[in-house]
Design an enzyme around this catalytic site. Structure first.
Site, PDB file in Angstrom:
ATOM      1  CB  SER A 147      -3.027 -15.420   6.609  1.00 54.33           C
ATOM      2  OG  SER A 147      -2.279 -16.191   7.536  1.00 54.33           O
ATOM      3  CE1 TYR A 160       0.121 -13.679   8.448  1.00 49.48           C
ATOM      4  CE2 TYR A 160       1.084 -11.782   7.356  1.00 49.48           C
ATOM      5  CZ  TYR A 160       0.566 -13.050   7.299  1.00 49.48           C
ATOM      6  OH  TYR A 160       0.485 -13.711   6.100  1.00 49.48           O
TER       7      TYR A 160
HETATM    8  P1  NAP Z   1       6.641 -11.559   0.133  1.00 49.48           P
HETATM    9  O1  NAP Z   1       7.480 -12.566  -0.552  1.00 49.48           O
HETATM   10  O2  NAP Z   1       7.159 -10.864   1.347  1.00 49.48           O
HETATM   11  O3  NAP Z   1       6.141 -10.460  -0.950  1.00 49.48           O
HETATM   12  C1  NAP Z   1       5.324  -9.423  -0.478  1.00 49.48           C
HETATM   13  C2  NAP Z   1       5.244  -8.416  -1.593  1.00 49.48           C
HETATM   14  O4  NAP Z   1       4.475  -7.294  -1.135  1.00 49.48           O
HETATM   15  C3  NAP Z   1       6.624  -7.893  -1.984  1.00 49.48           C
HETATM   16  O5  NAP Z   1       6.687  -7.694  -3.382  1.00 49.48           O
HETATM   17  C4  NAP Z   1       6.667  -6.562  -1.256  1.00 49.48           C
HETATM   18  O6  NAP Z   1       7.504  -5.609  -1.858  1.00 49.48           O
HETATM   19  C5  NAP Z   1       5.228  -6.112  -1.412  1.00 49.48           C
HETATM   20  N1  NAP Z   1       4.901  -5.029  -0.472  1.00 49.48           N
HETATM   21  C6  NAP Z   1       5.103  -5.001   0.866  1.00 49.48           C
HETATM   22  N2  NAP Z   1       4.684  -3.826   1.360  1.00 49.48           N
HETATM   23  C7  NAP Z   1       4.212  -3.099   0.321  1.00 49.48           C
HETATM   24  C8  NAP Z   1       3.653  -1.789   0.179  1.00 49.48           C
HETATM   25  N3  NAP Z   1       3.487  -0.983   1.239  1.00 49.48           N
HETATM   26  N4  NAP Z   1       3.288  -1.361  -1.050  1.00 49.48           N
HETATM   27  C9  NAP Z   1       3.470  -2.152  -2.127  1.00 49.48           C
HETATM   28  N5  NAP Z   1       3.995  -3.413  -2.088  1.00 49.48           N
HETATM   29  C10 NAP Z   1       4.359  -3.858  -0.860  1.00 49.48           C
HETATM   30  O7  NAP Z   1       5.293 -12.243   0.593  1.00 49.48           O
HETATM   31  P2  NAP Z   1       4.509 -13.508   0.020  1.00 49.48           P
HETATM   32  O8  NAP Z   1       4.879 -14.705   0.809  1.00 49.48           O
HETATM   33  O9  NAP Z   1       4.584 -13.528  -1.468  1.00 49.48           O
HETATM   34  O10 NAP Z   1       3.047 -13.088   0.491  1.00 49.48           O
HETATM   35  C11 NAP Z   1       2.173 -12.355  -0.341  1.00 49.48           C
HETATM   36  C12 NAP Z   1       0.875 -12.236   0.424  1.00 49.48           C
HETATM   37  O11 NAP Z   1       0.451 -13.536   0.839  1.00 49.48           O
HETATM   38  C13 NAP Z   1       1.000 -11.412   1.704  1.00 49.48           C
HETATM   39  O12 NAP Z   1      -0.196 -10.681   1.911  1.00 49.48           O
HETATM   40  C14 NAP Z   1       1.138 -12.479   2.793  1.00 49.48           C
HETATM   41  O13 NAP Z   1       0.690 -11.998   4.047  1.00 49.48           O
HETATM   42  C15 NAP Z   1       0.232 -13.536   2.260  1.00 49.48           C
HETATM   43  N6  NAP Z   1       0.464 -14.885   2.764  1.00 49.48           N
HETATM   44  C16 NAP Z   1       1.688 -15.466   2.631  1.00 49.48           C
HETATM   45  C17 NAP Z   1       1.843 -16.790   3.091  1.00 49.48           C
HETATM   46  C18 NAP Z   1       3.146 -17.519   3.002  1.00 49.48           C
HETATM   47  O14 NAP Z   1       3.264 -18.581   3.654  1.00 49.48           O
HETATM   48  N7  NAP Z   1       4.117 -17.030   2.248  1.00 49.48           N
HETATM   49  C19 NAP Z   1       0.776 -17.474   3.638  1.00 49.48           C
HETATM   50  C20 NAP Z   1      -0.455 -16.814   3.777  1.00 49.48           C
HETATM   51  C21 NAP Z   1      -0.598 -15.518   3.317  1.00 49.48           C
HETATM   52  P3  NAP Z   1       8.920  -5.304  -1.159  1.00 49.48           P
HETATM   53  O15 NAP Z   1       9.811  -6.423  -1.545  1.00 49.48           O
HETATM   54  O16 NAP Z   1       9.324  -3.981  -1.719  1.00 49.48           O
HETATM   55  O17 NAP Z   1       8.681  -5.247   0.339  1.00 49.48           O
HETATM   56  C1  GCO Z   2       4.158 -17.338  10.271  1.00 50.46           C
HETATM   57  C2  GCO Z   2       3.983 -17.427   8.788  1.00 50.46           C
HETATM   58  C3  GCO Z   2       2.505 -17.471   8.448  1.00 50.46           C
HETATM   59  C4  GCO Z   2       2.330 -17.524   6.969  1.00 50.46           C
HETATM   60  C5  GCO Z   2       0.897 -17.521   6.582  1.00 50.46           C
HETATM   61  C6  GCO Z   2       0.168 -18.723   7.078  1.00 50.46           C
HETATM   62  O1  GCO Z   2       5.099 -16.666  10.708  1.00 50.46           O
HETATM   63  O2  GCO Z   2       3.343 -17.963  10.967  1.00 50.46           O
HETATM   64  O3  GCO Z   2       4.600 -16.331   8.132  1.00 50.46           O
HETATM   65  O4  GCO Z   2       1.865 -16.358   8.997  1.00 50.46           O
HETATM   66  O5  GCO Z   2       2.913 -16.410   6.371  1.00 50.46           O
HETATM   67  O6  GCO Z   2       0.263 -16.334   6.908  1.00 50.46           O
HETATM   68  O7  GCO Z   2      -1.109 -18.733   6.468  1.00 50.46           O
END
Ligand code: NAP
Ligand code: GCO
Length: 262
Positions: A147, A160
């Site tokens: 992230s 986080y």
């Molecule tokens: P999301 O929409 O919240 O999806 C997260 C997924 O992980 C969901 O399918 C969730 O299932 C699953 N999950 C959570 N806890 C779990 C567990 N204990 N065992 C198995 N599955 C689990 O998140 P996203 O935005 O797609 O993010 C995916 C990854 O990218 C995460 O690691 C997040 O930190 C990272 N990320 C996201 C962003 C952003 O801006 N969106 C940016 C940087 C990094 P449930 O629905 O059952 O909870």
């Molecule tokens: C927040 C956001 C971010 C993104 C991502 C950025 O609350 O600041 O959720 O943390 O998820 O991780 O890279």
């Protein structure tokens, strides 16, 4: 092999954790289009079923399993079941993750621990379960979804940021310990991506939305599809000499001080 074949995932088995939707679903879909067999997990059967249907809708026969990635025994069973049903995993994407946006002084230790458990301990647990098979096969790719918070902090995301900072260093340590087995472990650091996880930040009238647009040179939120090319690169032979690297896919936000006041 032609140069472009280096980006193919033909014949590879990819496990993407938490990939019923969101970033994981987009990455797994791209891997399938690059030739990989897709395996994914989620916590609930209903989500796994929805995920399988969503993959099928786009022509992908994904293998879905119920597994809480924080449960080490469940993860060991998952990896063994995948080996029996599909084969030894070649590519692992530690994607599953949660966030709790709570000011640190108001955050309980239990909440802090839960975020660390899913976002940092689980990638350790799943990688530990998958690496022996990669050593047996003589190759492996691990992609940890880090992230911007692997580099920066902000209010309310202490757990986080601590987890994602740790995940950056876990990535470098797996690189250090297992590079000699032809295992490459890298990270992808998405910027602000439009998924359910960031939906609260994108609600109309929420100042954060304008803030992110002003801090991102691309002047837009990212989409899960923006991550597909970098994810395929890091899972393919084209990146065999890339190891311990965090590839930020953030529209330039980490390079930019932010739009100057007009
Ligand atoms: P999301 O929409 O919240 O999806 C997260 C997924 O992980 C969901 O399918 C969730 O299932 C699953 N999950 C959570 N806890 C779990 C567990 N204990 N065992 C198995 N599955 C689990 O998140 P996203 O935005 O797609 O993010 C995916 C990854 O990218 C995460 O690691 C997040 O930190 C990272 N990320 C996201 C962003 C952003 O801006 N969106 C940016 C940087 C990094 P449930 O629905 O059952 O909870
Ligand atoms: C927040 C956001 C971010 C993104 C991502 C950025 O609350 O600041 O959720 O943390 O998820 O991780 O890279």
């Amino acid at each position: 092999m032609s140069f472009i074949d280096k980006f193919s995932l033909e014949g590879k088995i990819a496990l993407v954790t938490g990939a019923s939707y969101g970033i994981g679903f987009a990455i797994a879909s791209a891997y399938a289009k690059a030739g990989a067999t897709i395996v994914f997990n989620d916590i609930k059967q209903e989500l796994v079923d929805k995920g399988i249907a969503a993959y099928k809708e786009i022509g992908i026969d994904a293998h879905g399993y119920v597994c809480d990635v924080t449960n080490e025994d469940a993860v060991k069973d998952l990896v063994a079941k995948v080996r029996e049903d599909v084969g030894i995993i070649d590519i692992l994407v530690n994607n599953a993750g949660i966030i709790k946006r709570i000011p640190m002084l108001e955050m309980s230790a239990a909440d802090f621990r839960q975020v660390i458990d899913v976002d940092l301990n689980a990638p350790f647990i799943v990688s530990k379960a998958v690496i022996p098979g990669m050593i047996e096969k003589g190759h492996g790719k691990i992609v940890n979804i880090c992230s911007m918070m692997s580099e920066l902090g902000r209010e309310t995301v202490s757990a986080y940021a601590a987890a994602k900072g740790g995940l950056k260093m876990l990535t470098r340590n797996i690189c250090s310990e297992y590079g000699e087995h032809n295992i490459q472990c890298n990270g992808i650091g998405p910027g602000y991506i439009a998924t359910p996880q960031t939906a609260p930040l994108r609600q109309p009238g929420v100042p954060f939305n304008d803030f992110i647009i002003s801090k991102t040179p691309a002047a837009r939120w990212g989409t899960p599809e923006d991550l597909q090319g970098p994810a395929v690169f890091l899972a393919s032979e084209a990146s065999d000499f890339v190891n311990g690297h965090i590839l930020y896919v953030d529209g330039g936000i980490l390079a930019y001080i932010g739009k100057q006041p007009q």
